[in-house]
Write a protein that holds these residues in place. Structure first.
Motif, short mmCIF file in Angstrom:
data_model
loop_
_atom_site.label_atom_id
_atom_site.label_comp_id
_atom_site.label_asym_id
_atom_site.label_seq_id
_atom_site.Cartn_x
_atom_site.Cartn_y
_atom_site.Cartn_z
N CYS A 100 0.82 -1.22 0.00
CA CYS A 100 0.00 0.00 0.00
C CYS A 100 0.85 1.27 0.00
CB CYS A 100 -0.95 -0.01 1.19
SG CYS A 100 -0.12 -0.25 2.77
N ARG A 101 2.10 1.17 -0.47
CA ARG A 101 2.99 2.34 -0.44
C ARG A 101 2.45 3.51 -1.26
NH1 ARG A 101 8.42 -0.82 -1.93
NH2 ARG A 101 6.83 -1.99 -3.08
N ASP A 102 1.67 3.22 -2.30
CA ASP A 102 1.10 4.31 -3.11
C ASP A 102 0.07 5.13 -2.34
OD1 ASP A 102 2.66 3.44 -5.20
OD2 ASP A 102 1.04 2.32 -6.20
N TYR A 103 -0.38 4.60 -1.22
CA TYR A 103 -1.41 5.29 -0.44
C TYR A 103 -0.85 5.89 0.86
CZ TYR A 103 -4.56 2.86 -3.62
OH TYR A 103 -5.20 2.41 -4.75
N GLU A 104 0.48 5.93 0.98
CA GLU A 104 1.10 6.38 2.22
C GLU A 104 0.68 7.80 2.59
OE1 GLU A 104 5.54 7.23 4.14
OE2 GLU A 104 5.34 5.96 2.36
N THR A 105 0.75 8.72 1.65
CA THR A 105 0.43 10.12 1.94
C THR A 105 -1.03 10.25 2.38
OG1 THR A 105 2.05 10.87 0.31
CG2 THR A 105 0.38 12.45 1.01
N GLN A 106 -1.92 9.59 1.67
CA GLN A 106 -3.34 9.68 2.00
C GLN A 106 -3.64 9.06 3.38
OE1 GLN A 106 -3.74 7.93 -2.06
NE2 GLN A 106 -5.80 8.84 -1.94
N ILE A 107 -2.98 7.94 3.67
CA ILE A 107 -3.22 7.26 4.95
C ILE A 107 -2.72 8.13 6.10
CG2 ILE A 107 -2.43 5.32 6.37
CD1 ILE A 107 -2.62 3.60 3.78
N LYS A 108 -1.54 8.74 5.95
CA LYS A 108 -1.02 9.59 7.02
C LYS A 108 -1.89 10.83 7.22
CE LYS A 108 3.83 8.19 7.05
NZ LYS A 108 5.25 8.62 6.86
N ARG A 109 -2.43 11.34 6.13
CA ARG A 109 -3.31 12.51 6.23
C ARG A 109 -4.58 12.14 7.01
NH1 ARG A 109 -4.47 13.49 0.99
NH2 ARG A 109 -2.44 14.50 0.68
N HIS A 110 -5.14 10.98 6.68
CA HIS A 110 -6.34 10.52 7.39
C HIS A 110 -6.04 10.31 8.88
CE1 HIS A 110 -9.76 9.61 4.65
NE2 HIS A 110 -8.82 9.69 3.71
N TYR A 111 -4.86 9.81 9.16
CA TYR A 111 -4.47 9.55 10.55
C TYR A 111 -4.41 10.86 11.35
CZ TYR A 111 -1.57 8.04 14.51
OH TYR A 111 -1.08 7.77 15.76
N GLN A 112 -3.77 11.88 10.80
CA GLN A 112 -3.68 13.15 11.49
C GLN A 112 -5.05 13.80 11.66
OE1 GLN A 112 -1.02 14.39 12.99
NE2 GLN A 112 0.18 12.60 12.35
N LYS A 113 -5.87 13.66 10.65
CA LYS A 113 -7.22 14.23 10.71
C LYS A 113 -8.03 13.57 11.81
CE LYS A 113 -11.28 15.04 7.79
NZ LYS A 113 -11.86 14.82 6.44
N LEU A 114 -7.89 12.24 11.92
CA LEU A 114 -8.66 11.50 12.93
C LEU A 114 -8.15 11.78 14.34
CD1 LEU A 114 -11.10 9.64 12.70
CD2 LEU A 114 -9.55 7.68 12.83
N LEU A 115 -6.84 12.04 14.47
CA LEU A 115 -6.28 12.37 15.78
C LEU A 115 -6.88 13.65 16.33
CD1 LEU A 115 -2.45 11.61 15.39
CD2 LEU A 115 -4.08 10.38 16.83
N ALA A 116 -7.17 14.58 15.46
CA ALA A 116 -7.72 15.87 15.88
C ALA A 116 -9.23 15.83 16.07
CB ALA A 116 -7.36 16.94 14.85
N PHE A 117 -9.86 14.73 15.68
CA PHE A 117 -11.32 14.63 15.73
C PHE A 117 -11.78 14.35 17.17
CE2 PHE A 117 -15.16 11.87 15.28
CZ PHE A 117 -16.01 12.85 14.78
N GLU A 118 -12.82 15.04 17.61
CA GLU A 118 -13.41 14.84 18.93
C GLU A 118 -14.69 14.03 18.76
OE1 GLU A 118 -12.43 15.53 21.90
OE2 GLU A 118 -10.69 16.81 21.55
#
Length: 587
Positions: A100-118
């Motif tokens: 899934c290396r082609d999706y690394e940027t998108q996955i990390k972006r989703h991760y940061q977004k979810l960390l900030a979600f309440e």
């Protein structure tokens, strides 16, 4: 499996058949069977668009199990568009098994977004599950977790050195910096030096104390809140280089049943992540920090922290171990307890060495002239030899039974961690101890010593009584729970045995003489008492006789007075005619 797959092709009971297929694919050889009967995964991938959320979830999991690389784009699109929170983690779980290396940027972006979600309260569980799967992917992309370097050596710190019960003082006296207090867990140190503490060999673990409530109620929300507002985040930052997050695991120690403990830990971990705003991130595989909660008698929890970022070099030699290997801190404790009995430049033998932990701790304490280590198991000897190489210790390892071992020179010290009974009968274990106590003195120098660790107190005392050439010098109860004792035994000189025997005989002789004197004294006393009694009786008889004669010589007026004092008039007045009770007055 073919039958299940055919049913899926027919669209029959899709949800249950997907669940059944998922379970089958977890078995050995199942993947090869699946690949042999399918040309592609289009059928399973088509279920990602099903109206039933559970069908979508199980279809994603099956695609992950069969490692369907051609389906990764469809899986990602399904993840992005998924509205049911409980399904989203399944897509990410499947993606982890694919390239899934082609999706690394998108996955990390989703991760940061979810960390900030309440999330709302009812969404927390599913959001945590999704975050966990995203985190695994991020760690995978980053090549694993890089531990933060520990740099907290210089500033005084508060910590606990855990020890064996009842032996806290053995470690406490070795602490040079800071104030110490003995507590049930070990030694509490306030303002101590981490660098100095790491030189002490007798403690088991180093735990950092936290500035928060010390008796936390068994409520995950309350505990997480207290930990988040304590000095925990600041302490982690002070002790390390680098930024958050810090990966942690939970250790719950108490009487809580296993199923309840697991559910409690899972909820608490999620609460800690949420309360610390993911400064602390839970991970069961990759962690740097252990948050430990020790339950007390009242059901509350005492919080502390263990770090896996501190380089522990005390026992760096211990590369190879077995299930029966002694913990090195216990070995160090036994050696420390023996310190006043050790001989410098001694010839030392380890009778049942295992991986040689006990012997190597003995050598660390005081230099030896020669060291021999015995064991019947080749793997143990090989592991011990490699451990000794790491420690740069010259030890003669011999794969031989202690009972068959001989040596030209006798030893000053024999160290033995005797095997536990295990499957042996009591009679077999008793025979083993008999053989040990027969063999050990033959290998010892006069006044040589046996340092014995075992859990058969009764058998040890029995054979010490039967061998008058062995003298118990010191005894320690190490663990009450399993009856583990440590004995220091000395081989006595023949002259000492003779002297003691003579002393015993002399004592016995003295006791015999005293006994005879006591008997004579008793007999003398009895004789004296008897003589007195006889004399008394004779005296009484003599007095009576004299009184009787005198009575016969009395005048009539005297006889008249006697009658008037209580006798019957006209009754005979001769002494012989009087009742025995009136036969006279005792002097």
């Amino acid at each position: 499996m073919r039958k299940v797959y055919e049913a899926l092709k027919q669209g029959s009971d899709v949800r249950n058949n997907l669940i059944q297929l998922k379970q089958m694919l977890k078995e050995d050889g199942a993947l090869d069977e699946y690949l042999s009967m399918t040309e592609d995964d289009e059928l399973i991938a088509s279920f990602l668009q099903d109206e039933d959320a559970k069908v979508r979830k199980n279809a994603a999991l099956v695609l992950g199990l069969v490692q369907s690389q051609e389906s990764i784009e469809k899986i990602w699109e399904a993840y992005v568009s998924e509205t049911q929170l409980f399904v989203r983690g399944a897509y990410l779980s499947a993606i982890q098994k694919l390239d899934c290396r082609d999706y690394e940027t998108q996955i990390k972006r989703h991760y940061q977004k979810l960390l900030a979600f309440e999330p709302a309260e009812e969404e927390k569980k599913h959001i945590q599950d999704e975050l966990k799967e995203l985190r695994r992917l991020v760690i995978q992309f980053d090549g694993g977790i890089s531990r933060h370097p520990f740099v907290g050596y210089e500033k005084p710190r508060d910590f606990i050195l855990t020890t064996m019960k009842n032996y806290q003082d053995t470690t406490g006296v070795q602490v040079e910096s800071g104030a110490t207090r003995l507590i049930p867990m070990g030694v509490q140190v306030v303002g101590g030096s981490i660098r100095e503490a790491l030189q002490i060999r007798t403690f088991r673990e180093l735990l950092f104390t936290l500035r928060c409530e010390k008796n936390l109620p068994p409520q995950p929300t309350v505990i997480a809140k207290e930990l988040a507002k304590s000095n925990l985040p600041r302490l982690l930052s002070e002790l390390h280089q680098g930024e958050a997050p810090f990966y942690f695991r939970l250790e719950i120690r108490g009487a809580m049943p296993l199923d309840k403990k697991s559910a409690f830990a899972k909820k608490l971990a999620a609460e800690i992540e949420q309360r610390t705003r993911h400064f602390l991130v839970n991970s069961t595989e990759h962690y740097e920090v252990e948050l430990r909660l020790v339950q007390n008698r009242n059901g509350g929890f005492y919080p502390c922290m263990k770090l896996f970022t501190i380089p522990m070099k005390r026992f760096a030699y211990r590369k190879y171990t077995t299930a029966a290997s002694m913990h090195p801190s216990l070995a160090a404790l036994l050696v420390e307890l023996s310190s006043s009995w050790l001989k410098e430049r001694a010839r030392v033998l380890d009778a049942f060495c295992g991986t040689a932990t006990l012997l190597m701790e003995r050598i660390y304490a005081l230099p030896v002239r020669t060291a021999f280590a015995l064991d019947v198991f080749a793997d143990a000897i090989q592991g011990a030899r490699e451990n000794a190489g790491i420690a740069h210790m010259n030890i003669n390892f011999v794969q031989r039974s202690f009972f068959e071992f001989t040596n030209e020179q006798k030893f000053h010290e024999i160290w033995a961690d005797l095997p536990v009974r295990g499957k042996k009968t009591k009679e077999e274990q008793d025979e083993f101890y008999r053989m040990f106590f027969e063999k050990a003195p033959a290998l010892l120098e006069e006044q040589g010593r046996i340092f014995l660790f075992c859990n058969e107190n009764g058998m040890t005392k029995k054979y010490l009584r039967l061998h008058d050439n062995l003298h118990l010098k010191q005894e320690y109860c190490i663990r009450e729970k399993d009856g583990a004792y440590f004995y220091i035994i000395e081989k006595r000189k023949p002259a000492e045995i003779v002297q003691e025997t003579a002393g015993e005989q002399e004592t016995a002789s003295e006791q015999e003489v005293v006994g005879e004197q006591k008997t004579v004294s008793k007999q003398g006393t009895a004789g004296e008492q008897k003589t007195v009694s006889e004399q008394e009786t004779a005296g009484e008889q003599k007095t009576v006789s004299e009184q009787g004669t005198m009575g016969e010589q009395k005048t009539p007026s005297q006889n008249t007075q006697r009658e008037s004092s209580g006798t019957i008039a006209g009754q005979p007045q001769n002494q012989a005619d009087m009742p025995a009770a009136d036969a006279g007055v005792r002097p």
